[in-house]
Scaffold this motif. Structure first.
Motif, PDB file in Angstrom:
ATOM      1  N   ASP A   1       0.338  -6.424 -30.754  1.00 29.45           N
ATOM      2  CA  ASP A   1      -0.613  -5.894 -29.778  1.00 29.45           C
ATOM      3  C   ASP A   1      -1.444  -6.994 -29.126  1.00 29.45           C
ATOM      4  O   ASP A   1      -1.767  -6.921 -27.934  1.00 29.45           O
ATOM      5  CB  ASP A   1      -1.538  -4.868 -30.430  1.00 29.45           C
ATOM      6  CG  ASP A   1      -0.918  -3.486 -30.504  1.00 29.45           C
ATOM      7  OD1 ASP A   1       0.229  -3.325 -30.035  1.00 29.45           O
ATOM      8  OD2 ASP A   1      -1.566  -2.565 -31.023  1.00 29.45           O
TER       9      ASP A   1
ATOM     10  N   LEU B   1      -0.618  -2.606 -17.568  1.00 30.76           N
ATOM     11  CA  LEU B   1      -1.021  -1.674 -18.624  1.00 30.76           C
ATOM     12  C   LEU B   1      -2.113  -0.756 -18.097  1.00 30.76           C
ATOM     13  O   LEU B   1      -3.105  -1.242 -17.534  1.00 30.76           O
ATOM     14  CB  LEU B   1      -1.552  -2.433 -19.846  1.00 30.76           C
ATOM     15  CG  LEU B   1      -0.591  -3.417 -20.525  1.00 30.76           C
ATOM     16  CD1 LEU B   1      -1.329  -4.210 -21.602  1.00 30.76           C
ATOM     17  CD2 LEU B   1       0.592  -2.675 -21.115  1.00 30.76           C
TER      18      LEU B   1
ATOM     19  N   GLU C   1      -6.650   2.561 -20.368  1.00 31.86           N
ATOM     20  CA  GLU C   1      -6.900   2.966 -21.749  1.00 31.86           C
ATOM     21  C   GLU C   1      -5.952   2.261 -22.714  1.00 31.86           C
ATOM     22  O   GLU C   1      -6.337   1.953 -23.855  1.00 31.86           O
ATOM     23  CB  GLU C   1      -6.794   4.485 -21.902  1.00 31.86           C
ATOM     24  CG  GLU C   1      -5.402   5.093 -21.695  1.00 31.86           C
ATOM     25  CD  GLU C   1      -5.032   5.305 -20.236  1.00 31.86           C
ATOM     26  OE1 GLU C   1      -3.965   5.906 -19.987  1.00 31.86           O
ATOM     27  OE2 GLU C   1      -5.818   4.879 -19.363  1.00 31.86           O
ATOM     28  N   VAL C   2      -4.722   1.983 -22.283  1.00 30.53           N
ATOM     29  CA  VAL C   2      -3.779   1.241 -23.122  1.00 30.53           C
ATOM     30  C   VAL C   2      -4.258  -0.195 -23.289  1.00 30.53           C
ATOM     31  O   VAL C   2      -4.268  -0.744 -24.400  1.00 30.53           O
ATOM     32  CB  VAL C   2      -2.364   1.272 -22.516  1.00 30.53           C
ATOM     33  CG1 VAL C   2      -1.430   0.321 -23.270  1.00 30.53           C
ATOM     34  CG2 VAL C   2      -1.816   2.693 -22.523  1.00 30.53           C
TER      35      VAL C   2
ATOM     36  N   ARG D   1      -7.071  -0.496 -25.743  1.00 34.29           N
ATOM     37  CA  ARG D   1      -6.693  -0.351 -27.159  1.00 34.29           C
ATOM     38  C   ARG D   1      -6.044  -1.633 -27.693  1.00 34.29           C
ATOM     39  O   ARG D   1      -6.378  -2.096 -28.789  1.00 34.29           O
ATOM     40  CB  ARG D   1      -5.758   0.848 -27.341  1.00 34.29           C
ATOM     41  CG  ARG D   1      -6.472   2.193 -27.230  1.00 34.29           C
ATOM     42  CD  ARG D   1      -5.625   3.327 -27.789  1.00 34.29           C
ATOM     43  NE  ARG D   1      -4.452   3.592 -26.986  1.00 34.29           N
ATOM     44  CZ  ARG D   1      -4.424   4.458 -25.963  1.00 34.29           C
ATOM     45  NH1 ARG D   1      -5.513   5.126 -25.635  1.00 34.29           N
ATOM     46  NH2 ARG D   1      -3.306   4.671 -25.289  1.00 34.29           N
ATOM     47  N   VAL D   2      -5.116  -2.211 -26.937  1.00 32.72           N
ATOM     48  CA  VAL D   2      -4.454  -3.406 -27.456  1.00 32.72           C
ATOM     49  C   VAL D   2      -5.367  -4.626 -27.376  1.00 32.72           C
ATOM     50  O   VAL D   2      -5.226  -5.576 -28.150  1.00 32.72           O
ATOM     51  CB  VAL D   2      -3.115  -3.674 -26.721  1.00 32.72           C
ATOM     52  CG1 VAL D   2      -2.151  -2.524 -26.961  1.00 32.72           C
ATOM     53  CG2 VAL D   2      -3.313  -3.927 -25.230  1.00 32.72           C
TER      54      VAL D   2
ATOM     55  N   SER E   1       2.689  -0.716 -32.495  1.00 33.08           N
ATOM     56  CA  SER E   1       1.930   0.432 -32.011  1.00 33.08           C
ATOM     57  C   SER E   1       2.757   1.239 -31.014  1.00 33.08           C
ATOM     58  O   SER E   1       3.769   0.764 -30.481  1.00 33.08           O
ATOM     59  CB  SER E   1       0.649  -0.055 -31.321  1.00 33.08           C
ATOM     60  OG  SER E   1       0.972  -0.773 -30.135  1.00 33.08           O
TER      61      SER E   1
ATOM     62  N   GLU F   1       1.760   1.877 -28.121  1.00 31.35           N
ATOM     63  CA  GLU F   1       1.592   1.199 -26.840  1.00 31.35           C
ATOM     64  C   GLU F   1       2.654   0.118 -26.653  1.00 31.35           C
ATOM     65  O   GLU F   1       3.227  -0.022 -25.578  1.00 31.35           O
ATOM     66  CB  GLU F   1       0.191   0.582 -26.759  1.00 31.35           C
ATOM     67  CG  GLU F   1      -0.936   1.585 -26.638  1.00 31.35           C
ATOM     68  CD  GLU F   1      -1.322   2.235 -27.972  1.00 31.35           C
ATOM     69  OE1 GLU F   1      -2.089   3.202 -27.947  1.00 31.35           O
ATOM     70  OE2 GLU F   1      -0.842   1.765 -29.024  1.00 31.35           O
TER      71      GLU F   1
ATOM     72  N   ALA G   1       6.334   1.437 -26.221  1.00 33.44           N
ATOM     73  CA  ALA G   1       6.634   1.995 -24.896  1.00 33.44           C
ATOM     74  C   ALA G   1       7.070   0.919 -23.901  1.00 33.44           C
ATOM     75  O   ALA G   1       7.480   1.233 -22.779  1.00 33.44           O
ATOM     76  CB  ALA G   1       5.412   2.723 -24.343  1.00 33.44           C
ATOM     77  N   GLN G   2       7.015  -0.358 -24.294  1.00 34.31           N
ATOM     78  CA  GLN G   2       7.362  -1.462 -23.403  1.00 34.31           C
ATOM     79  C   GLN G   2       8.859  -1.775 -23.495  1.00 34.31           C
ATOM     80  O   GLN G   2       9.536  -1.356 -24.433  1.00 34.31           O
ATOM     81  CB  GLN G   2       6.541  -2.702 -23.768  1.00 34.31           C
ATOM     82  CG  GLN G   2       5.042  -2.500 -23.711  1.00 34.31           C
ATOM     83  CD  GLN G   2       4.567  -2.041 -22.351  1.00 34.31           C
ATOM     84  OE1 GLN G   2       5.009  -2.573 -21.320  1.00 34.31           O
ATOM     85  NE2 GLN G   2       3.681  -1.047 -22.330  1.00 34.31           N
TER      86      GLN G   2
END
Length: 337
Positions: A170, A184, A187-188, A191-192, A256, A258, A261-262
């Protein structure tokens, strides 16, 4: 009527007294803290001292836009992570800081972040130094560990399982967001970004792994680069000229939602070579899984088995189907970039 004489800006000793004398009263193991030429430490009988130093330089280790509270947290966290990797209990730390000007507000907020984490882990700021110059933070941490029980890098053996704590990647994903190489959502990114700016040192896990893990180190420069140190040091301890081997399952590395999803290529970069994770990588005998999971539960930290130490030298990285995965990433190096 004469004009009022402006107050001079705070000097070095004014800033130190205002921001860093919160731990002057005696604390367990630290009978004398800031204010004298030396601090006094009193480790308990049967304990060895564990000492580590890390430096954070603006533009090299952190961005100029980072909030001072977050920087205070991270400056101490990356050092506490070294104590965690040795299974040590934090005792005291010193701080040497260079800053361009005597900004009392900035320094007070930095101290707030540092002390908040210090108080959580029972570590006293025992002294240090301050000077003018480019922003540079150097902390030395001192911990204690029962004699002969420190976790070290050189205890891995063929057949051991490689584990990692928490989640990886992250912090690197956040860095790529800062660099603009990946888009990003707000909100993403928020978080990271926490992983990058406010890492959580795994101190309780390191202590719980004493007597369970065969070798350990913290992940600061990327998994592949850091684990190579463990393989080399363990081979040296066995009298072998070549590092031990490792079969690493790239798809088992915890990440994570997040990061998952990459694109896969970005996931690989972040988990295998991202750096700034400050999780623990450690080995344990194959039959110690229950003990490892009990230690993790005791510390309240997730752990994941991600590979196996092998007798034949070489680092073999594979996916869940056993297909080879490129593992030619270089660890972070301060003189390579």
């Amino acid at each position: 009527m004469s004009a009022a004489v402006p107050s001079p800006p705070p000097g070095e000793f004014d800033l130190i007294a205002r921001c860093f004398h919160r731990h002057r009263a005696p604390r367990p193991g630290v009978p004398l803290g800031p204010g004298d030429d030396c601090a006094l430490l009193a480790p308990r009988p049967g304990m060895q001292l564990a000492v580590s130093t890390d430096m954070l330089v603006e533009g090299r280790h952190f961005l100029s836009t980072v909030a001072p509270e977050a920087l205070g947290h991270k400056a101490l966290a990356v050092n506490l992570s070294d104590l965690a990797a040795c299974g040590a209990t934090p005792l005291a730390c010193t701080l040497a800081i260079a800053m361009p000007r005597g900004d009392a507000d900035w320094l007070g907020r930095f101290a707030d972040g540092l002390y908040a984490l210090a108080d959580r882990h029972g570590i006293a700021l025992a002294g240090g130094d301050m000077t003018a110059g480019p922003l540079n933070l150097s902390l030395t941490v001192i911990g204690e560990v029962p004699t002969g029980q420190a976790l070290l890098r050189h205890g891995a053996r063929p057949g051991d399982t490689l584990w990692v704590s928490g989640r990886l990647g992250d912090a690197r994903l956040a860095l790529e967001g800062f660099r603009g190489t990946v888009r990003l959502p707000g909100e993403v990114f928020d978080r990271v970004r926490l992983a990058m700016e406010r890492p959580e040192p795994r101190v309780a896990l390191g202590q719980a792994l004493r007597g369970v893990a065969s070798a350990a180190l913290d992940l600061s420069d990327g998994l592949l680069g850091d684990v190579r140190h463990l393989l080399a040091r363990s081979a040296e301890a066995l009298g072998r000229p070549q590092p031990l081997g490792l079969r690493l399952d790239a798809d088992a590395l915890p990440r994570s939602a997040e990061l998952a999803a990459q694109p896969l290529a970005l996931q690989r970069l972040c988990t295998l070579a991202g750096g700034d994770d400050y999780e623990l990588a450690f080995t344990a005998p194959a039959g110690a899984e229950a003990a490892v999971r009990e230690a993790a539960a005791q510390a309240g930290v997730s752990v994941t088995p991600v590979g196996r130490i092998e007798d034949e030298t070489g680092l073999r990285c594979v996916d869940a189907a056993g297909r080879p995965v490129a593992a030619d990433y270089l660890a972070f190096d301060h003189f390579r970039g």
